[in-house]
Design a protein around this motif. Structure first.
Motif, PDB file in Angstrom:
ATOM      1  N   GLU A   1       0.808  -1.235   0.000  1.00 22.54           N
ATOM      2  CA  GLU A   1       0.000   0.000   0.000  1.00 22.54           C
ATOM      3  C   GLU A   1       0.835   1.276   0.000  1.00 22.54           C
ATOM      4  O   GLU A   1       0.624   2.179  -0.821  1.00 22.54           O
ATOM      5  N   ASN A   2       1.794   1.384   0.918  1.00 20.99           N
ATOM      6  CA  ASN A   2       2.589   2.610   1.015  1.00 20.99           C
ATOM      7  C   ASN A   2       3.537   2.782  -0.164  1.00 20.99           C
ATOM      8  O   ASN A   2       3.873   3.915  -0.530  1.00 20.99           O
ATOM      9  N   ALA A   3       3.994   1.683  -0.762  1.00 21.46           N
ATOM     10  CA  ALA A   3       4.854   1.781  -1.943  1.00 21.46           C
ATOM     11  C   ALA A   3       4.064   2.329  -3.127  1.00 21.46           C
ATOM     12  O   ALA A   3       4.524   3.218  -3.851  1.00 21.46           O
ATOM     13  N   VAL A   4       2.857   1.801  -3.322  1.00 22.05           N
ATOM     14  CA  VAL A   4       2.008   2.283  -4.412  1.00 22.05           C
ATOM     15  C   VAL A   4       1.638   3.750  -4.189  1.00 22.05           C
ATOM     16  O   VAL A   4       1.658   4.568  -5.120  1.00 22.05           O
ATOM     17  N   ALA A   5       1.301   4.101  -2.935  1.00 21.54           N
ATOM     18  CA  ALA A   5       0.941   5.488  -2.618  1.00 21.54           C
ATOM     19  C   ALA A   5       2.094   6.437  -2.895  1.00 21.54           C
ATOM     20  O   ALA A   5       1.888   7.568  -3.356  1.00 21.54           O
ATOM     21  N   THR A   6       3.320   5.995  -2.630  1.00 22.04           N
ATOM     22  CA  THR A   6       4.490   6.841  -2.888  1.00 22.04           C
ATOM     23  C   THR A   6       4.687   7.063  -4.387  1.00 22.04           C
ATOM     24  O   THR A   6       4.970   8.183  -4.827  1.00 22.04           O
ATOM     25  N   ARG A   7       4.514   6.007  -5.178  1.00 25.43           N
ATOM     26  CA  ARG A   7       4.628   6.170  -6.636  1.00 25.43           C
ATOM     27  C   ARG A   7       3.546   7.117  -7.170  1.00 25.43           C
ATOM     28  O   ARG A   7       3.807   7.936  -8.048  1.00 25.43           O
ATOM     29  N   GLU A   8       2.335   7.000  -6.652  1.00 23.80           N
ATOM     30  CA  GLU A   8       1.266   7.891  -7.083  1.00 23.80           C
ATOM     31  C   GLU A   8       1.561   9.338  -6.671  1.00 23.80           C
ATOM     32  O   GLU A   8       1.246  10.273  -7.404  1.00 23.80           O
ATOM     33  N   TRP A   9       2.168   9.505  -5.502  1.00 27.80           N
ATOM     34  CA  TRP A   9       2.516  10.853  -5.034  1.00 27.80           C
ATOM     35  C   TRP A   9       3.572  11.477  -5.943  1.00 27.80           C
ATOM     36  O   TRP A   9       3.512  12.664  -6.255  1.00 27.80           O
ATOM     37  N   TRP A  10       4.534  10.670  -6.381  1.00 28.10           N
ATOM     38  CA  TRP A  10       5.564  11.171  -7.299  1.00 28.10           C
ATOM     39  C   TRP A  10       4.938  11.687  -8.593  1.00 28.10           C
ATOM     40  O   TRP A  10       5.414  12.666  -9.175  1.00 28.10           O
ATOM     41  N   LYS A  11       3.885  11.022  -9.050  1.00 26.06           N
ATOM     42  CA  LYS A  11       3.261  11.409 -10.320  1.00 26.06           C
ATOM     43  C   LYS A  11       2.699  12.822 -10.266  1.00 26.06           C
ATOM     44  O   LYS A  11       2.585  13.476 -11.302  1.00 26.06           O
TER      45      LYS A  11
ATOM     46  N   ALA B   1       3.226   8.020   2.701  1.00 23.91           N
ATOM     47  CA  ALA B   1       3.141   8.005   1.245  1.00 23.91           C
ATOM     48  C   ALA B   1       4.232   8.816   0.570  1.00 23.91           C
ATOM     49  O   ALA B   1       4.265   8.903  -0.655  1.00 23.91           O
ATOM     50  N   THR B   2       5.128   9.422   1.333  1.00 17.24           N
ATOM     51  CA  THR B   2       6.263  10.127   0.747  1.00 17.24           C
ATOM     52  C   THR B   2       7.550   9.336   0.863  1.00 17.24           C
ATOM     53  O   THR B   2       8.556   9.715   0.276  1.00 17.24           O
ATOM     54  N   GLN B   3       7.542   8.231   1.631  1.00 14.22           N
ATOM     55  CA  GLN B   3       8.780   7.489   1.884  1.00 14.22           C
ATOM     56  C   GLN B   3       8.575   5.982   1.872  1.00 14.22           C
ATOM     57  O   GLN B   3       9.317   5.245   2.506  1.00 14.22           O
TER      58      GLN B   3
END
Length: 777
Positions: free
Chosen positions: A191-201, A219-221
């Motif tokens: 979950e947190n890995a996917v959220a971080t990638r989405e945040w980068w977008k 979600a940033t790390q």
């Protein structure tokens, strides 16, 4: 050079291999005959190779093909400048300034990957140590950095490399350090890995929050919960879910002993000199103590030296708060000899990131370390003595182990920042410090685990080849595990068995249930506080938007309140014949209606720019806290994880409603504390909320509307009942409606375990509490 296993899609394997074989044949002939192609010819050869690979893979056709293309870009990045490359347009700048031999080597390496699935990477691959439903434990290699978790209030997003796959990240140039959180985000899909990638977008310019414990921070790390120095290897923990992140961060923020509800963290370090346990207590000041202790782990040394973080010779470092010698920052641990190469704390691209090692109100940080010498060495060439230490940190301060060992006269090998000679970096290529073992609790449960990172190959080889083992602490078994066998170290270590797990469960502490109750209560309070904070922020934004849309100030054309038709162009208010004249003098009694701002009655409740005060006396602000001269709240980005990351300190729970036993948890026997130790000092309160904006432009202050408190969750009327015909079988009865249910009512939910298929448990979505049995409601 490191190898990892990966496989190109089978349908592409033969086609790509055949194409690359032709290209390799051409360029190999050029190399064998010592030919030199013109730059333009070589650039077009490389560009065309990349174009044909792109055509063969067709990355837009499926997600697997897209991943194959990203892997190919990672393999070819040393010869292709992907920022300039495009398949339909040749640019000379799209190809790096390379020679024919390098092109041949890159293509041969790519072909080897296509055929075998084995990648030779520039940087070492982080190994997975184990995982649970909520956590992932990874073995951080040396040179990976952890530039996240700023506690200074700086909302600058954590820096990342401009790559699109884990393979590309591992193939960064040697002088660039990968970020561990970026690797996890690119490699895994929790979950947190996917959220971080989405945040980068979203290409954020700043972070939404910096508390270090909420879903936005997770979600940033990629959910990373602790940090290690750049040159420190070993155990790191990442939370898979946002709610789990809060729970684990609370553990890391507590005193590092299981009985206190925190993690237990153990390290291996090689230091200068022949270290023996102290015979008696040495105390230079109330903030500097070194003494012997005896606990469940036997005889150990205890270092309790308070510190603060400052900048010395261009490097952030820890300095003793009061060592009894006056100004400790003068010449303390600057290393010996002339600097020949990069310091262990120097960032490769010159970035001085903000760190979370916040000093307290006066700059002071309490710090406590326990240690035991386990092996003694000497170097044949110089006869210098060295000692291998097994250490436990009870707090987690900036460079704590390095700072403490330097203070007692035994700096770590390879660490000129804290006293080792610079020349040592010629043969000791890194600071000899390894995070060997961590003990922690699975979020929302009373399950405890121990995860171990065997001593990495480079450190084991260093001990075996560079030093001579002189003696060891008496023991019937080896002290630690290693990645590789080392013949000269059989007395102190053994190679770990790959068939056995590196993460194992262990018995919960005696007060484990009390710890779980306190943790669940803390999580519930955090969720409520976060909800209130979000509501306040949203309401404040709405109020500010409404205020700006009905502003009393001039608009872009210079008209006052132009959005409101009641304002005229000359600034006069046209309603009920009461107007405001910008030329009127409100400081005289001739003002309209004689309402002078200068009358004595107005001063009785005057505005001083911050708050209203009575009788015209300006309100006194509390004095600013003093701070040690030269101290800074931030530190370099390779900091050890710490208990006040994000400027937040975990509270010591004393609420009788939470701890039903009415007694405080027992203090860890493995971390005895003397008078004034960190375990006995009161912690600071959590950071204050958002402060109201100051008076802008000299205008009268406006007060936002009052916000309602978060309402309590109404009682549902449900009650757990035991079957009279089947003792031990429970159901739920609604006293208001007479309704019955086999399963508990919301917010309780039935969840399936991800690690044990077919096993179910109950989870409370409001508090995060879990239960194997049907819970009370």
């Amino acid at each position: 050079m490191t190898q990892i296993d990966k496989h190109v899609s089978r349908s592409l394997k033969s086609q790509l291999s055949a194409f690359l074989d032709k290209k390799i044949y051409v360029i190999k002939n050029v190399v064998d005959q010592d030919e030199i192609w013109p730059r333009d010819q070589l650039a077009k050869f490389v560009w065309d190779t990349a174009k044909q690979v792109w055509k063969i893979i067709q990355p837009d056709s499926s997600s697997s093909r897209k991943q194959d293309w990203e892997d190919g870009k990672g393999m070819l990045k040393d010869i292709v400048n992907w920022n300039q490359w495009h398949p339909s347009n040749f640019l000379d700048t799209a190809v790096h300034e390379v020679l024919e031999k390098q092109v041949f080597e890159v293509l041969a390496r790519y072909k080897h990957f296509v055929e075998t699935g084995v990648v030779n990477t520039t940087h070492q691959v982080p190994k997975l140590l184990g995982e649970t439903d909520e956590l992932l434990c990874v073995d951080k290699p040396c040179l990976f950095t952890c530039s996240y978790g700023s506690g200074t209030g700086d909302k600058t997003p954590p820096r990342i490399a401009q790559v699109e796959s884990a393979t590309q990240l591992l193939n960064l140039d040697r002088d660039r350090s990968p970020q561990i959180h970026q690797y996890l985000a690119l490699k895994f899909n929790y979950e947190n890995a996917v959220a971080t990638r989405e945040w980068w977008k979203t290409k954020p310019k700043e972070m939404k929050d910096t508390c270090g414990r909420c879903a936005d921070c997770a979600a940033t790390q990629a959910g990373c919960c602790n940090r290690l120095d750049k040159e420190t290897s070993g155990v790191m923990i990442a939370a898979k879910t946002a709610k789990g992140f809060t729970d684990v961060r609370l553990q890391f923020a507590s005193t590092h002993s299981r009985e206190e509800g925190g993690t237990e963290k153990y390290y291996l370090a090689l230091v200068h000199g022949e270290v023996e346990l102290p015979k008696a207590q040495t105390q230079h000041s109330p903030d500097w103590l070194h003494e012997p202790i005896t606990d469940l782990l036997g005889e150990r040394g205890r270092i309790e030296i308070a510190c603060f973080v400052t900048r010395v010779a261009g490097v952030n470092k820890a300095i003793p708060w009061n060592d009894g010698k006056g100004d400790a920052s003068k010449g303390a641990g600057k290393g010996q000899g002339k600097q020949k190469n990069k310091a262990p704390d120097a960032d490769d691209d010159g970035w001085d990131g903000d760190e979370n090692e916040m000093n307290d109100a006066q700059g002071r940080q309490s710090a406590l370390t326990l240690y035991r010498p386990i092996a003694w060495f000497y170097r044949a060439a110089t006869k210098q003595k060295y000692t291998l230490l097994h250490l436990q940190i009870i707090t987690g301060r900036f460079h704590q182990i390095r700072f403490h060992c330097g203070q007692i006269g035994h700096p770590l090998v390879g660490d000129p920042t804290y006293g080792a000679p610079w020349e040592e970096r010629d043969w000791a290529r890194r600071v000899f410090l390894h995070s060997y073992q961590t003990k922690f609790r699975e979020p929302f449960t009373n399950k405890w685990f121990e995860v171990t990172s065997p001593l990495p190959e480079d450190l084991g080889t260093f001990l075996d080849k560079e030093l001579v083992l002189e003696r060891t602490l008496d023991s019937n078994k080896p002290f630690f595990k290693t990645r590789r066998p080392h013949a000269g170290l059989k007395k102190i270590c053994e190679q770990y068995d790959p068939s056995k797990p590196l993460m194992v469960s262990e018995a919960a502490p005696i007060n484990g249930e009390d710890i779980l109750q306190r943790a669940n209560a803390a999580n519930a309070r955090h969720l409520q506080a976060q909800s209130l904070k979000d509501r306040k922020n949203n309401s404040l934004k709405d109020w500010q938007n409404n205020s700006s849309s009905n502003s009393c100030g001039p608009d872009k054309t210079g008209n006052l309140g132009s959005k409101d038709p009641s304002w005229s162009k000359d600034g006069q208010w046209s309603n009920n014949s009461t107007g405001w004249n910008p030329k009127a003098d409100w400081n005289t009694d001739s003002s309209r209606d004689g309402n002078s701002w200068n009358k004595p009655g107005w001063k009785d409740n005057s505005w001083n720019g911050k708050q209203w005060s009575s009788g015209g006396s300006p309100a006194k602000e509390p004095p600013a806290p003093s701070q040690k001269a030269g101290s800074v709240p931030a530190a370099v980005d390779e900091d050890d994880d710490d208990e006040d990351w994000g400027g937040w300190k975990a509270p010591k729970e004393e609420d009788a409603a939470v701890a039903s036993s009415g007694s405080a948890p027992a203090v860890s026997s493995s971390a005895p504390a003397s008078e004034g130790s960190p375990a006995k000092r009161a912690r600071h309160d959590a950071p204050q909320g958002v402060q109201s904006a100051g008076n802008a432009g000299g205008m009268m202050p406006q007060t936002p509307p009052d916000l309602p408190d978060v309402p309590d969750v109404p009682k549902s009327g449900w009650k757990r009942m035991e079957s009279r015909s089947q003792p031990g079988v429970f159901y739920y009865f609604n006293e208001s409606t007479g309704q019955t249910s086999v399963e508990p009512p919301p917010p309780w939910e039935v969840k399936a375990s991800r690690s044990a298929p077919g096993v179910f448990y109950y989870w409370n979505s409001s508090t995060g509490q879990t239960s194997v049995e049907k819970p009370q409601v």
